[in-house]
Design an enzyme around this catalytic site. Structure first.
Site, PDB file in Angstrom:
ATOM      1  N   ALA A  60       7.466  26.904 -15.638  1.00 52.28           N
ATOM      2  CA  ALA A  60       7.617  28.193 -16.310  1.00 52.28           C
ATOM      3  C   ALA A  60       8.700  28.985 -15.576  1.00 52.28           C
ATOM      4  O   ALA A  60       8.587  29.248 -14.378  1.00 52.28           O
ATOM      5  CB  ALA A  60       6.296  28.951 -16.271  1.00 52.28           C
ATOM      6  N   TYR A 186      -0.470  33.755 -20.998  1.00 55.78           N
ATOM      7  CA  TYR A 186       0.701  34.548 -20.629  1.00 55.78           C
ATOM      8  C   TYR A 186       1.141  35.399 -21.831  1.00 55.78           C
ATOM      9  O   TYR A 186       0.520  35.359 -22.887  1.00 55.78           O
ATOM     10  CB  TYR A 186       1.806  33.629 -20.082  1.00 55.78           C
ATOM     11  CG  TYR A 186       1.321  32.916 -18.829  1.00 55.78           C
ATOM     12  CD1 TYR A 186       0.922  33.656 -17.713  1.00 55.78           C
ATOM     13  CD2 TYR A 186       1.183  31.534 -18.783  1.00 55.78           C
ATOM     14  CE1 TYR A 186       0.416  33.027 -16.577  1.00 55.78           C
ATOM     15  CE2 TYR A 186       0.682  30.898 -17.646  1.00 55.78           C
ATOM     16  CZ  TYR A 186       0.300  31.654 -16.549  1.00 55.78           C
ATOM     17  OH  TYR A 186      -0.207  31.050 -15.431  1.00 55.78           O
ATOM     18  N   ARG A 328      -0.144  16.373 -13.636  1.00 51.64           N
ATOM     19  CA  ARG A 328      -0.592  15.933 -12.308  1.00 51.64           C
ATOM     20  C   ARG A 328      -0.339  14.458 -12.044  1.00 51.64           C
ATOM     21  O   ARG A 328      -0.038  14.079 -10.912  1.00 51.64           O
ATOM     22  CB  ARG A 328      -2.082  16.260 -12.142  1.00 51.64           C
ATOM     23  CG  ARG A 328      -2.328  17.755 -12.009  1.00 51.64           C
ATOM     24  CD  ARG A 328      -3.774  18.099 -12.210  1.00 51.64           C
ATOM     25  NE  ARG A 328      -4.201  17.868 -13.577  1.00 51.64           N
ATOM     26  CZ  ARG A 328      -5.442  18.051 -14.024  1.00 51.64           C
ATOM     27  NH1 ARG A 328      -6.376  18.472 -13.187  1.00 51.64           N
ATOM     28  NH2 ARG A 328      -5.746  17.831 -15.290  1.00 51.64           N
TER      29      ARG A 328
HETATM   30  C1  LIG Z   1       0.814  22.447 -10.219  1.00 51.71           C
HETATM   31  C2  LIG Z   1       0.735  22.779 -11.677  1.00 51.71           C
HETATM   32  C3  LIG Z   1       1.552  23.772 -12.199  1.00 51.71           C
HETATM   33  C4  LIG Z   1       1.540  24.065 -13.573  1.00 51.71           C
HETATM   34  N1  LIG Z   1       2.435  24.948 -14.095  1.00 51.71           N
HETATM   35  C5  LIG Z   1       2.577  25.059 -15.432  1.00 51.71           C
HETATM   36  C6  LIG Z   1       3.665  25.761 -16.001  1.00 51.71           C
HETATM   37  O1  LIG Z   1       4.562  26.244 -15.304  1.00 51.71           O
HETATM   38  N2  LIG Z   1       3.723  25.856 -17.356  1.00 51.71           N
HETATM   39  C7  LIG Z   1       2.789  25.276 -18.168  1.00 51.71           C
HETATM   40  O2  LIG Z   1       2.879  25.385 -19.387  1.00 51.71           O
HETATM   41  N3  LIG Z   1       1.764  24.572 -17.640  1.00 51.71           N
HETATM   42  C8  LIG Z   1       1.659  24.425 -16.318  1.00 51.71           C
HETATM   43  N4  LIG Z   1       0.677  23.644 -15.784  1.00 51.71           N
HETATM   44  C9  LIG Z   1      -0.194  22.918 -16.719  1.00 51.71           C
HETATM   45  C10 LIG Z   1       0.349  21.506 -16.972  1.00 51.71           C
HETATM   46  O3  LIG Z   1       1.635  21.546 -17.558  1.00 51.71           O
HETATM   47  C11 LIG Z   1      -0.601  20.687 -17.849  1.00 51.71           C
HETATM   48  O4  LIG Z   1      -0.684  21.310 -19.099  1.00 51.71           O
HETATM   49  C12 LIG Z   1      -1.992  20.560 -17.235  1.00 51.71           C
HETATM   50  O5  LIG Z   1      -1.913  20.289 -15.852  1.00 51.71           O
HETATM   51  C13 LIG Z   1      -2.787  19.439 -17.892  1.00 51.71           C
HETATM   52  O6  LIG Z   1      -2.095  18.215 -17.782  1.00 51.71           O
HETATM   53  P1  LIG Z   1      -2.468  17.054 -16.706  1.00 51.71           P
HETATM   54  O7  LIG Z   1      -3.914  16.711 -16.928  1.00 51.71           O
HETATM   55  O8  LIG Z   1      -1.523  15.933 -17.052  1.00 51.71           O
HETATM   56  O9  LIG Z   1      -2.238  17.610 -15.334  1.00 51.71           O
HETATM   57  C14 LIG Z   1       0.645  23.370 -14.421  1.00 51.71           C
HETATM   58  C15 LIG Z   1      -0.213  22.413 -13.876  1.00 51.71           C
HETATM   59  C16 LIG Z   1      -0.163  22.096 -12.533  1.00 51.71           C
HETATM   60  C17 LIG Z   1      -1.060  21.001 -12.004  1.00 51.71           C
END
Ligand SMILES: Cc1cc2nc3c(=O)[nH]c(=O)nc-3n(C[C@H](O)[C@H](O)[C@H](O)COP(=O)(O)O)c2cc1C
Length: 368
Positions: A60, A186, A328
């Site tokens: 973001a 947000y 992740r």
């Molecule tokens: C360290 C971290 C930072 C994240 N920052 C954002 C972000 O900047 N913008 C966003 O839309 N989602 C953000 N997320 C959410 C992820 O993009 C994703 O939607 C969420 O982790 C679920 O996916 P996963 O199970 O593959 O981790 C973040 C997640 C993590 C773990």
């Protein structure tokens, strides 16, 4: 169309072709000073391009300084931010991936500590936080969060202009996709949900009023973004809360986004109100992307607990999403896509520097 697995079929959106259906989901790094990217961001994002993902999306990236989640967020509110971002997009492109940027405004969740700080909630101004935090209505996210002020007409114009100018800078920085962050509680999501939007003007109340700001921002971004490049919108398909934003409204919104030439809806969920129960599990948000894709007739992405190559392959092959985002799992395995190609029997190019480590497919081995 080749006989490659669905996950390794290219995806064309406008004039941009992703070499496969794997995206690096936006992940805040909370590692910037005054919004600037640095070597951390280059190495962090660059590793995913080496790892074979088709799309590498930034975290973001704040379109205005007061729209940062934490004082350490990445930003693109000034021309000075462009040069370092251009270095990153150059690296990503040189290694065969498409660079995307997630444009964001944190709304009432701004000016808070980064996750690994000892303190939680609001950062006071003497520690780098800011006095004024903005939202649709003067309702804080939680007790220890800042109490926001409701945006007035001038404030709304500042937001639209912020997104438009950030889009011009994103183009100058060499990004080929923009994603508008309208999820996770947000600012743009706060306008969508009746739980955070209690306005009585033309931006609150009815569905048409609550989606108005997002649609205006989409128009402003489309105006500033080249026709040949795609725009994505990330939504939270549901707030998981009684009386909040839900999947039916998401389908309606996706139809409006499709009419406005948005190219793909990225379907996440939650983040608007604390303390809700979410039944998570592998691919738990896939039903949203599937439904929106079918009912709104727009390409979608799915995200959330997608970790296994066969799981990702099934989501794309069964047309439940056009693209999968992994967050992740990419931190655990930056070269996930190269490994997935091996497991699914797809032939993909490795960086020549890494070629000696490439495993051959069972078929290729037999031929030797
Ligand atoms: C360290 C971290 C930072 C994240 N920052 C954002 C972000 O900047 N913008 C966003 O839309 N989602 C953000 N997320 C959410 C992820 O993009 C994703 O939607 C969420 O982790 C679920 O996916 P996963 O199970 O593959 O981790 C973040 C997640 C993590 C773990």
């Amino acid at each position: 169309m080749s006989d490659a697995p669905a996950l390794f079929q290219p995806l064309k959106l406008r004039d941009v072709t992703l070499k496969n259906r794997v995206g690096v989901s936006p992940m805040c790094q909370y590692s910037s000073r005054d919004g600037f990217a640095d070597d951390w961001h280059l190495v962090h994002l660059g590793q995913f391009a080496l790892g074979g993902a088709g799309l590498v999306m930034t975290e973001a990236t704040a379109v205005l300084p007061e729209g940062r989640i934490s004082p350490q967020d990445l930003g693109i509110w000034s021309d000075a931010h462009v040069a370092e971002l251009r270095r990153i997009t150059g690296f990503i492109r040189a290694h065969g991936a498409v660079a995307g940027i997630q444009l964001a405004h944190a709304g009432r969740k701004a000016s808070t500590y980064r996750p690994w700080a000892e303190e939680h909630g609001r950062v006071p101004p003497d520690e780098g936080g800011w006095e004024e935090v903005w939202a649709p209505s003067a309702l804080p996210f939680a007790e220890d969060y800042p109490r926001p002020r409701a945006l007035d007409e001038a404030g709304l114009e500042r937001v639209r202009t912020g997104f438009r100018e950030a889009t011009v800078r994103a183009r100058d920085a060499g990004f080929r996709m923009v994603e508008l962050h309208a999820a996770h509680g947000y600012l743009l999501h706060e306008f969508l949900s009746p739980l955070s939007n209690r306005r009585e003007d033309r931006y609150g109340g009815s569905f048409e009023n609550r989606v108005r700001l997002l649609l205006e921002v989409v128009d402003a971004v489309r105006y500033a973004w080249p026709d040949e490049l795609p725009i994505l919108v990330r939504i939270s398909a549901t707030d998981w809360a009684e009386g909040g934003w839900d999947a039916d409204q998401s389908v309606e919104l996706a139809r409006l986004l499709e009419e406005r030439d948005v190219d793909l809806v990225d379907c996440s969920s939650g983040g608007l109100v604390p303390g809700v129960t979410i039944a998570t599990g592998p691919g738990y948000q896939v039903p949203f992307s599937w439904r929106i894709r079918k009912e709104a007739g727009i390409p979608t992405a799915s995200v959330g607990m997608i970790t296994e190559p066969k799981q990702a392959e099934a989501i794309v092959a069964e047309k439940k999403a056009d693209l999968v985002f992994l967050a992740r799992e990419h931190l655990r395995h930056p070269h996930w896509t190269l490994q997935a190609a091996h497991e699914l029997g797809a032939e993909v190019a490795w960086p020549p520097q890494y070629a000696r480590a490439k495993r051959r497919h069972a078929r290729a081995k037999r031929r030797r």
